[in-house]
Motif scaffolding. Structure first.
Motif, PDB file in Angstrom:
ATOM      1  N   GLU A 249       1.081  26.343  -2.926  1.00 32.79           N
ATOM      2  CA  GLU A 249       1.605  24.985  -3.050  1.00 32.79           C
ATOM      3  C   GLU A 249       3.130  24.993  -3.108  1.00 32.79           C
ATOM      4  O   GLU A 249       3.791  24.103  -2.565  1.00 32.79           O
ATOM      5  CB  GLU A 249       1.014  24.315  -4.290  1.00 32.79           C
ATOM      6  N   ASP A 253       5.792  23.258  -0.271  1.00 33.51           N
ATOM      7  CA  ASP A 253       6.899  22.358  -0.621  1.00 33.51           C
ATOM      8  C   ASP A 253       8.286  22.971  -0.423  1.00 33.51           C
ATOM      9  O   ASP A 253       9.266  22.242  -0.310  1.00 33.51           O
ATOM     10  CB  ASP A 253       6.753  21.921  -2.082  1.00 33.51           C
ATOM     11  N   HIS A 254       8.351  24.312  -0.398  1.00 35.13           N
ATOM     12  CA  HIS A 254       9.648  24.990  -0.321  1.00 35.13           C
ATOM     13  C   HIS A 254       9.610  26.118   0.713  1.00 35.13           C
ATOM     14  O   HIS A 254       9.680  27.302   0.365  1.00 35.13           O
ATOM     15  CB  HIS A 254      10.038  25.565  -1.686  1.00 35.13           C
TER      16      HIS A 254
END
Length: 329
Positions: A249, A253-254
């Motif tokens: 996750e 997101d990164h």
């Protein structure tokens, strides 16, 4: 965990020291050691594991995870089935092979790393190979597995092409350098080899396998464990997956920060390439799913039916016998 309270202490002292003592206990807490066996050398399919390691997610769950590569004569499925590693990275087809073998290998998939099959056929654009129909009269280089031949037969059949008119040879390890010289077609993962090839200046056509036959949109790769772990240590499985899910996750997101983490694991790999690869896969890990890692019966059933039709297995097996979503819900 050590007990820190002394019977001689008053209840008031025990209460006043409880917070400090608890922190000390957590710091000294012994981590449970487990092994994760990769399917191949580290790459951006594996980013979530290395993020979990770098960010301390495994440690937060009380785990010390050793990440290793399989030996030349073993696969992660075999090693995990034999309790040589608690967890492994494998493929949907290998799980199906394991569960339908005469001597069943007791493994089960507990998460998919990517929601869709991100592999496909690649060729130089100048060869004008735009459909499996165009495979006729061409040379294909691969790893020469029965499942590979079955897939190519299926997509050529669907395109009304004659499989007998395709020449299949073993890949020599030179990758894209062989295209247009020794071979015309290869089967590669878009998020790694195809991106790298294009960045290296190869002008290619790419045909995603999932677009050629919906049955071939199977899970690759998947995370596996063995039945002993599921029965005897479900808490450890859950802790491991909590950290891994958090790792993926974060990568979703990164992507650039995750690429930096992978650069530490792969110091000799060009960072510009790692960023592009990670950007692509970060968008694919959870694509079309409510949460990372979850799998569907339909995907397992479709590919099991395909394997049975092409005689890769001699019996069908229920999806529920091959995977569980219990640890990623």
């Amino acid at each position: 965990m050590k007990k820190i309270g002394l019977l001689a202490l008053s209840a008031l002292m025990v209460t006043s020291l409880a917070g400090c003592g608890s922190a000390k206990d957590n710091a000294k807490k012994e981590l449970k050691e487990v092994t994760l066996v990769l399917d191949y050398v580290p790459n951006t399919n594996h980013t979530g594991f290395y993020v979990a390691q770098e960010k301390g997610y495994f440690k937060e769950e009380g785990l010390k995870v050793n990440i290793i590569e399989p030996g030349d004569d073993s696969t992660s499925a075999v090693l995990v089935a034999a309790n040589k590693g608690e967890f492994g990275v494998s493929y949907q087809e290998d799980v199906t092979y394991a569960r339908t073998a005469e001597e069943v290998l007791p493994i089960k998939a507990i998460a998919t790393i990517i929601q869709h099959n991100t592999s496909g056929f690649v060729s130089l654009k100048k060869e004008n190979i735009k459909s499996p129909k165009d495979f006729e009269g061409k040379v294909y280089a691969g790893w020469q597995a029965p499942s590979e031949e079955a897939v190519i037969k299926a997509v050529m059949k669907k395109a009304n092409a004659d499989f007998k008119k395709l020449t299949m040879v073993g890949a020599d390890g030179s990758g894209f350098a062989a295209l247009g010289k020794k071979v015309d077609i290869q089967w590669e993962f878009e998020g790694w080899a195809v991106i790298k090839g294009r960045m290296d200046g190869y002008d290619v056509n790419y045909m995603p396998l999932k677009d050629l036959d919906k049955r071939l949109d199977y899970y690759t790769p998947v995370i596996i464990t063995n039945e002993k772990m599921l029965k005897e240590n479900p808490e450890t499985v859950q802790k491991f997956m909590n950290a891994v899910k958090k790792g993926y996750e974060y990568a979703i997101d990164h992507p650039e920060e995750s690429a930096k983490i992978m650069k530490k694991i792969l110091p000799d790999t060009d960072f510009a390439f790692l960023k592009e690869s990670q950007k692509y896969l970060s968008a694919e890990y959870r694509k079309d799913a409510k949460t990372w890692g979850v799998m569907k019966d339909e995907v397992w059933d479709n590919y099991t039916d395909f394997m049975y039709e092409y005689k890769l297995i001699d019996k069908k097996i229920k999806a529920s016998e091959q995977y569980t979503n219990e640890f990623v819900k």
